[in-house]
Motif scaffolding. Structure first.
Motif, short mmCIF file in Angstrom:
data_model
loop_
_atom_site.label_atom_id
_atom_site.label_comp_id
_atom_site.label_asym_id
_atom_site.label_seq_id
_atom_site.Cartn_x
_atom_site.Cartn_y
_atom_site.Cartn_z
N GLY A 141 0.93 -1.30 0.08
CA GLY A 141 -0.12 -0.16 0.02
C GLY A 141 0.88 1.32 0.01
O GLY A 141 2.08 1.24 -0.58
N PRO A 142 0.39 2.52 0.72
CA PRO A 142 -1.03 2.46 1.04
C PRO A 142 -2.03 2.34 -0.08
O PRO A 142 -1.70 2.10 -1.16
CB PRO A 142 -1.04 3.78 1.59
N ASN A 143 -3.22 2.67 0.40
CA ASN A 143 -4.47 2.40 -0.76
C ASN A 143 -4.52 1.11 -1.07
O ASN A 143 -4.84 1.03 -2.46
CB ASN A 143 -4.32 3.45 -1.71
N SER A 144 -4.20 0.03 -0.44
CA SER A 144 -4.41 -1.31 -0.77
C SER A 144 -5.71 -1.77 -0.42
O SER A 144 -5.92 -1.72 1.00
CB SER A 144 -3.03 -1.97 -0.26
N GLN A 177 -2.13 -3.93 -9.00
CA GLN A 177 -2.32 -2.59 -8.03
C GLN A 177 -3.42 -1.98 -7.72
O GLN A 177 -3.67 -1.84 -6.52
CB GLN A 177 -1.28 -1.76 -9.05
N SER A 178 -4.42 -2.29 -8.83
CA SER A 178 -5.67 -1.70 -8.45
C SER A 178 -6.45 -3.05 -7.67
O SER A 178 -6.48 -4.23 -8.01
CB SER A 178 -6.33 -1.55 -9.69
N THR A 202 -1.89 -4.70 -4.35
CA THR A 202 -0.70 -3.81 -3.60
C THR A 202 -1.03 -2.17 -3.57
O THR A 202 -0.05 -1.56 -3.21
CB THR A 202 0.52 -4.18 -4.52
N GLY A 203 -2.00 -1.63 -4.04
CA GLY A 203 -2.33 -0.22 -3.87
C GLY A 203 -1.06 0.38 -4.69
O GLY A 203 -1.03 0.58 -5.63
N ASP A 207 6.15 0.47 -1.33
CA ASP A 207 7.18 -0.41 -1.17
C ASP A 207 7.27 -1.64 -2.07
O ASP A 207 7.88 -1.72 -3.06
CB ASP A 207 7.45 -0.56 0.37
N VAL A 208 6.24 -2.43 -1.63
CA VAL A 208 6.09 -3.84 -2.46
C VAL A 208 5.41 -3.54 -3.56
O VAL A 208 4.35 -3.01 -3.43
CB VAL A 208 5.70 -4.95 -1.50
N THR A 209 5.99 -4.01 -4.80
CA THR A 209 5.16 -3.76 -6.20
C THR A 209 4.36 -5.00 -6.75
O THR A 209 4.72 -6.18 -5.90
CB THR A 209 5.98 -3.26 -7.00
#
Length: 706
Positions: A141-144, A177-178, A202-203, A207-209
């Motif tokens: 994330g954020p926004n995950s 990601q979405s 993953t938002g 960090d983590v993609t």
């Protein structure tokens, strides 16, 4: 208290199956972001420890609640953060200090609300990332929307989809990601009866993609297919590593890529910049690593059922079988579009079929059983064994146009399943009636509403399998982060040709002249067999010289050379262009004008472009993008995909081109753009004049940035 492992991938593996999960911002309402994960952990069989953190309650959804992270009886391996803004930043810092392995930040209002990257949102993301990395913790994330592993029951997600569509563990993984695109394919696959093990979002990829997470999801031995939704590929080295892991265990990856990253904006100063744009480079990169690029959601989902069959296809020849002549014709059309030849069945096979089918049936390929199937339901089962033995088939389409009352549909389905097992080759079924399709689906056969959809999906699957086989035979390199040259600028043509010649590119004979006398002397030396020279203004201020009147062709005498010299000087002065000499070059005769380009992509690294050349390369592009390193065989395979490929071998009495010499030029350019010491960011060689076989080829014009 022991700190988490410093191996960054160890934390990602923990994220998929943590032994303990805490929720900061836990809610008793199972329909809120802080409540949904708790409800899912209880509902979907998670066996680890669950720790709601809510100082206002003693219990949350039946779990004992705790006032803070520090009040927990142990350090949780994973923490879900569902508190807003600065509270989320502080929660990440608390987790880092405590020794948490991984945090899933569901909170929004960060980088996604900061499009230019200069506001508070990006600064807060950077702060969270720095805190996490200092402690060896990883962030999602954020926004995950969260992570969901239905194999372990670790459903750390707030997606409503898992309430609406009942989960079932299965052989497919989805990473996106979405948030929406992590569950839309999930819902479509579940609607087809396909189980999904992983559904991860993953938002903001702070960090983590998506790509890095794929490196560990690809390790899961239960997976048979991995689907990715990519909005950008800022870390292609991680995606290449994921593809390598997948190839080692026979796991196909299909990616749906949308959007363009700012780093990949094209540089319009050359043909290469315009034609080797980011989207084409993405295509080349994915193909290089055996990843199939889906064009839409149908491509991503419809073919999934084929990947789960465990087939080992060996070709593209299709045999179509139907009880409808129209379906046979439409199947043939679809097969032609999918480059799947329908070769006639062997004479022995046809003779056998003629003994079984009525005289008005078609026994070549497609095989039309006709409406006689209604009066004799055994016809279908009778013709399949001889067709199964025919050597001309690599894959099969069974089209049941209409069936139902009077037809033994269960027998058709059993016979088709036995046929598929007997051949071990790909078999797809087209049946528009739900009741009919269900009979085949129950027995595990891939089913589609129409023959067109079936053939399209089969064609994609076969193409992907062939791509994977080719990549296995010549594994690609793992890319590294790119170091772009600083302040690259355009070089004049004389300097560009000199650098290319020094690196093994065969360039046109030329001289740089400062006055008319030198130009005339150059003409006398260079006119050669063609009896003519080309005169061009030499300047590092313009890349397309002809647009400014700085190019004169076909000069055959001294007077013409003098006139052209004066005209170029006058044109440069009129346009305010500073000349660095006048280039006089031999005018080259050729069989065909091709082009070679290369650029250093800020994300993907060295990129090579080649194809048809001349002044219309952008108006009528026919080119292919490749990622070095190459060998002559790979260059030849790429050339074979061009529209002009038939011309390379000679047509209508014309000789074949000297492809070997052209390949030599391409390989030299690939080595040059791949050499960091050269400091080249972009180059354009157009035209490359290619002679008949044995006559070689010559780089005539060059634009180079370094």
């Amino acid at each position: 208290m022991s700190l988490p492992s410093r191996d960054p991938r160890a934390a990602l593996r923990i994220a998929l199956a943590p032994r303990s999960i805490a929720v900061i911002g836990a809610s008793d309402n199972g329909n809120k972001i802080g409540g949904r994960p708790l409800a899912y952990l209880a509902r979907f069989g998670y066996q680890g420890q669950v720790y709601p953190i809510n100082p206002m309650r003693e219990q949350v959804q039946g779990f004992r609640s705790h006032a803070s992270l520090q009040a927990l009886p142990e350090v949780p391996e994973s923490v879900i953060i569902a508190v807003p803004g600065q509270q989320a930043v502080e929660a990440v810092e608390d987790c880092a200090r405590a020794g948490v392995s991984v945090a899933v930040i569901m909170s929004s209002g960060f980088g996604e609300s900061d499009p230019d990257g200069t506001g508070l949102g990006k600064r807060q993301e950077a702060q969270m990332r720095a805190s996490a990395r200092a402690a060896g913790m990883r962030l999602f994330g954020p926004n995950s929307q969260g992570l969901a592993n239905f194999g372990s029951g670790a459903v750390q997600s707030f997606s409503t989809m898992f309430t609406e569509v009942t989960p079932q563990d299965g052989p497919v993984g989805i990473i996106s990601q979405s948030g929406a695109m992590s569950v839309i394919p999930y819902g479509l696959l579940r609607g087809r009866g396909i189980g999904v093990r992983h559904s991860h979002a993953t938002g903001n990829d702070c960090d983590v993609t998506v790509c890095e997470l794929a490196t560990v999801v690809a390790e899961d031995p239960a997976l048979k297919l991995l689907l990715l939704y990519l909005e950008g590929i800022p870390d292609p080295w991680h995606l290449a590593e994921a593809a390598q892991v997948a190839r080692q265990r026979g796991l196909p990856i299909v990616a749906l890529k949308s959007g363009r990253s700012p780093a990949g904006q094209k540089a319009a100063a050359s043909h290469t910049g315009a034609l080797a744009n980011e989207d084409r480079v993405v295509d080349a990169f994915l193909a290089e690593h055996g990843i199939w690029r889906a064009q839409n959601m149908a491509d991503l989902v419809d073919t999934a059922q084929l990947y789960l069959q465990g087939w080992k296809p060996r070709g593209r020849r299709l045999v179509a079988i139907s009880n409808s002549g129209a379906v046979c014709v439409l199947a043939a059309d679809a097969a032609s579009q999918a480059n799947m030849p329908l070769e006639p069945l062997a004479e022995d096979t046809q003779a056998c079929l003629r003994q079984i089918l009525p005289g008005f049936a078609t026994t070549t390929n497609p095989v039309d059983i006709t409406a006689a199937l209604l009066s004799n339901s055994k016809l279908f089962g009778a013709i399949l064994p001889p067709i199964a033995r025919d050597p001309a088939a690599d894959a099969f389409l069974i089209g049941i146009a209409v069936a139902g009352a009077g037809y033994d549909v269960p027998a058709f389905a059993r016979d088709a399943a036995d046929f598929a097992a007997l051949t071990g080759k790909p078999v797809v079924v087209a049946a528009p009636q739900t009741s009919v399709a269900g009979q085949f689906k129950t027995l595990g056969l891939p089913i589609f509403p129409t023959e067109g959809q079936a053939v399209q999906a089969l064609g994609q699957y076969l193409s992907h399998m062939a791509l994977i086989e080719a990549v296995q035979a010549r594994p690609p390199r793992l890319p590294e982060p790119v170091q772009m040259p600083v302040a690259a600028r355009l070089r004049n043509e004389a300097d560009s040709l000199a650098l290319l010649a020094a690196r093994g590119v065969h360039v046109v004979a030329h001289r740089r002249c400062q006055d008319e006398a030198e130009a005339v002397a150059a003409f006398q030396v260079l006119a050669g067999e063609a009896g003519a020279v080309v005169l061009k203004g030499c300047s590092s201020q313009v890349s397309h010289k002809s647009e400014f009147g700085l190019v004169h062709l076909g000069l055959r005498d001294e007077q013409g050379v003098r006139h052209a010299f004066r005209a170029v000087v006058a044109a440069a002065q009129s346009a305010g262009i500073q000349l660095e000499g006048i280039l006089v070059a031999a005018q080259v005769r050729s069989q065909r004008e091709l082009m070679i380009g290369a650029r250093l992509d800020p994300v993907f690294g060295p990129v090579v472009l080649m194809g048809d050349g001349g002044k219309y390369v952008e108006a009528m592009p026919d080119s292919v993008v490749m990622l070095p390193p190459h060998d002559e065989a790979s260059v030849r395979r790429a050339l074979a995909g061009l529209r002009i490929a038939p011309l390379l071998d000679g047509v209508r009495g014309e000789p074949a081109l000297d492809v070997a010499a052209f390949c030599h030029q391409v390989l030299a350019v690939a080595r040059l753009i791949s050499d960091p010491a050269a400091g080249i960011s972009q180059l354009d060689i157009n035209p490359v004049c290619v002679g008949a076989q044995g006559q070689g080829c010559v780089a005539v014009d060059a634009v180079l940035f370094c």
